[in-house]
Design an enzyme around this catalytic site. Sequence first.
Site, PDB file in Angstrom:
ATOM      1  N   ARG A  67      14.995  -1.245   0.175  1.00 41.68           N
ATOM      2  CA  ARG A  67      14.092  -0.262  -0.039  1.00 41.68           C
ATOM      3  C   ARG A  67      14.881   0.480  -0.739  1.00 41.68           C
ATOM      4  O   ARG A  67      14.555   0.805  -2.091  1.00 41.68           O
ATOM      5  CB  ARG A  67      13.334   0.931   0.920  1.00 41.68           C
ATOM      6  CG  ARG A  67      12.537   2.148   0.221  1.00 41.68           C
ATOM      7  CD  ARG A  67      12.428   3.001   1.677  1.00 41.68           C
ATOM      8  NE  ARG A  67      11.478   2.794   2.798  1.00 41.68           N
ATOM      9  CZ  ARG A  67      10.357   1.345   2.626  1.00 41.68           C
ATOM     10  NH1 ARG A  67       9.453   2.492   1.454  1.00 41.68           N
ATOM     11  NH2 ARG A  67       9.341   1.686   3.598  1.00 41.68           N
ATOM     12  N   ARG A  93       4.712   2.912  -1.345  1.00 40.70           N
ATOM     13  CA  ARG A  93       4.773   2.794  -0.849  1.00 40.70           C
ATOM     14  C   ARG A  93       5.974   4.366  -0.557  1.00 40.70           C
ATOM     15  O   ARG A  93       5.820   4.970  -0.808  1.00 40.70           O
ATOM     16  CB  ARG A  93       6.695   2.247  -1.665  1.00 40.70           C
ATOM     17  CG  ARG A  93       5.957   0.617  -2.073  1.00 40.70           C
ATOM     18  CD  ARG A  93       6.316  -0.333  -1.320  1.00 40.70           C
ATOM     19  NE  ARG A  93       7.772  -0.183  -1.349  1.00 40.70           N
ATOM     20  CZ  ARG A  93       8.377  -1.243  -0.719  1.00 40.70           C
ATOM     21  NH1 ARG A  93       7.917  -1.893   0.750  1.00 40.70           N
ATOM     22  NH2 ARG A  93       9.896  -0.750  -0.482  1.00 40.70           N
ATOM     23  N   HIS A 111      -2.753  12.691  -2.967  1.00 39.51           N
ATOM     24  CA  HIS A 111      -3.658  12.119  -1.614  1.00 39.51           C
ATOM     25  C   HIS A 111      -4.765  12.455  -0.855  1.00 39.51           C
ATOM     26  O   HIS A 111      -4.978  14.045  -1.439  1.00 39.51           O
ATOM     27  CB  HIS A 111      -2.475  13.185  -1.250  1.00 39.51           C
ATOM     28  CG  HIS A 111      -2.633  12.696   0.566  1.00 39.51           C
ATOM     29  ND1 HIS A 111      -1.775  11.389   0.958  1.00 39.51           N
ATOM     30  CD2 HIS A 111      -3.250  13.314   1.779  1.00 39.51           C
ATOM     31  CE1 HIS A 111      -2.133  11.513   2.668  1.00 39.51           C
ATOM     32  NE2 HIS A 111      -2.667  12.718   2.991  1.00 39.51           N
ATOM     33  N   THR A 143       8.033  15.293  -3.559  1.00 36.21           N
ATOM     34  CA  THR A 143      10.524  15.708  -2.348  1.00 36.21           C
ATOM     35  C   THR A 143      10.450  14.322  -1.247  1.00 36.21           C
ATOM     36  O   THR A 143       9.097  13.569  -0.918  1.00 36.21           O
ATOM     37  CB  THR A 143       9.515  17.011  -1.726  1.00 36.21           C
ATOM     38  OG1 THR A 143       9.100  16.201  -0.840  1.00 36.21           O
ATOM     39  CG2 THR A 143       9.534  17.988  -2.777  1.00 36.21           C
ATOM     40  N   LEU A 146       7.424  13.360   3.453  1.00 39.55           N
ATOM     41  CA  LEU A 146       6.029  12.272   3.254  1.00 39.55           C
ATOM     42  C   LEU A 146       4.444  13.377   2.699  1.00 39.55           C
ATOM     43  O   LEU A 146       4.857  14.252   3.086  1.00 39.55           O
ATOM     44  CB  LEU A 146       5.961  11.465   3.896  1.00 39.55           C
ATOM     45  CG  LEU A 146       4.201  10.831   4.255  1.00 39.55           C
ATOM     46  CD1 LEU A 146       4.416   9.462   2.859  1.00 39.55           C
ATOM     47  CD2 LEU A 146       3.901  10.500   5.007  1.00 39.55           C
ATOM     48  N   ASP A 147       4.146  13.500   1.243  1.00 44.89           N
ATOM     49  CA  ASP A 147       3.028  14.025   1.615  1.00 44.89           C
ATOM     50  C   ASP A 147       3.051  15.805   1.318  1.00 44.89           C
ATOM     51  O   ASP A 147       2.626  16.578   2.650  1.00 44.89           O
ATOM     52  CB  ASP A 147       2.060  14.159   2.063  1.00 44.89           C
ATOM     53  CG  ASP A 147       1.526  12.539   1.915  1.00 44.89           C
ATOM     54  OD1 ASP A 147       1.132  12.006   0.645  1.00 44.89           O
ATOM     55  OD2 ASP A 147       0.834  11.628   2.853  1.00 44.89           O
ATOM     56  N   GLU A 176     -10.890  12.762  -6.915  1.00 43.42           N
ATOM     57  CA  GLU A 176      -9.566  12.081  -7.530  1.00 43.42           C
ATOM     58  C   GLU A 176      -9.478  12.311  -8.856  1.00 43.42           C
ATOM     59  O   GLU A 176      -8.588  12.661  -9.535  1.00 43.42           O
ATOM     60  CB  GLU A 176      -8.701  10.972  -6.939  1.00 43.42           C
ATOM     61  CG  GLU A 176      -8.333  11.187  -4.907  1.00 43.42           C
ATOM     62  CD  GLU A 176      -8.293  10.330  -4.763  1.00 43.42           C
ATOM     63  OE1 GLU A 176      -7.547   9.482  -5.297  1.00 43.42           O
ATOM     64  OE2 GLU A 176      -9.232   9.904  -3.894  1.00 43.42           O
TER      65      GLU A 176
END
Length: 320
Positions: A67, A93, A111, A143, A146-147, A176
Site C-alpha cells: 500500500r 482505495r 461519500h 484525513t 476513514l470518512d 453527488e
Amino acid sequence: MPDKARVAVLISGSGTNMAALLYASRLPDAPYEIVAVGSNDPEAGGLKLAEAEGIATFAIPHRGMERTAHDAAMADAIRASGADYVALAGYMRVVGAEFVGAFEGRMLNIHPSLLPKYQGLHTHERALAGGDAKAGCTVHLVTAELDDGPILGQSEVVVLPGDTPATLAARVLIAEHQLYARCLAELVTRPYRTDWLVERVRALALALPEAEERESHGAPGWRSGGKSGKFFAYVSDRHHGEEHVGLLLKTSGQDELLSLCEQQPDIYYKPAYYGASGWVGLILNRPGVDWDHVGEWLQRSWRSVAPKRLTALLDAADEF
C-alpha cells in the site's frame, strides 16, 4: 484568484463524479481546471472518457504492490501533473497517512451518506435498514481516519416508500454530481476570500491571552485586553486602493519594515497610513500561506503591546 486551481481526480470505475467535476470546470466562472485523471485500475471506464475529453491520464495497478509503495507512486504522478488539489471520486482505495499528509488540506472526497452516519461501504443498504427518512451525500477533506475529515458540504435526499439500495443510490448520485463541484469550487477559492481569511486570523488572534476583537475604521482588529488595551493586528481588505488582503502587524520600526518589503515583496508590503508607524502588511490572499508563520507574527505583535503580566503567562505556558 490569479489563476485557476489545478486539480487531479482519482477514480476506480466509470468516473461519473469525475465527469461532473470536469464539465463544471468548463463553465465560464469555474475557479478550477482538471489537469489529470488517475486510477488504480487501467481498465477504469472513466479513463477513456477523460482521454476523449483531452485530459491527461495515468493508471498504476495496485495489485502486487504494498500500500505504501502504491500510494507513493500515485502521489508522484499527481505531483508530476502539476496539480494543487486532489479530488477522490470513487477511488476505492483507503489511502495511508503519508499520502494524506502530502496533500493535507488539499485532498477531498465524496461519500454517499450524511456523515458521520454510515462510514465505509453499503451506505444505502444501511440507511434503508435503519429506517432513515433521508439519505444523502457528503464532501469532506481527507484525513488519515476513514470518512472522518472536516465536512465541506452535504446534500439530503429523501427516502421514498419502496426504495431499494439501487433506486436510492441513483438519486443520491444526482445529488453527488451537484454537490461535489460546488464544494471543490468553495475549497479552492478559500485562500482568496476575505471572510475565510478573517476567520483564520480571528482564531489565531483570540487564542492569545485576553485578546479581544474590536472594529477599527471599518476593519476587523484585535487588541490586548483591558480598558487600556492596544491593537496588535488588523485585517486590511484592499484599503486605499491596495490589491492585497493583508494582516497588519507591528514591526520594530521602519528599518525592519522596509527590509521585509524589499526582500520578500510577494509576502510583505508597506500599507498605506499604517506603514508610516512601522506596521507591515502580511499578504493573505496568495497561494501557500504558512499559517504557523502567521501565528508567530500575531504572537510577536501581541507581545509588543500586551502588559507584562500577560506575556509572563504565555512564557510560563511555553515552558510546559
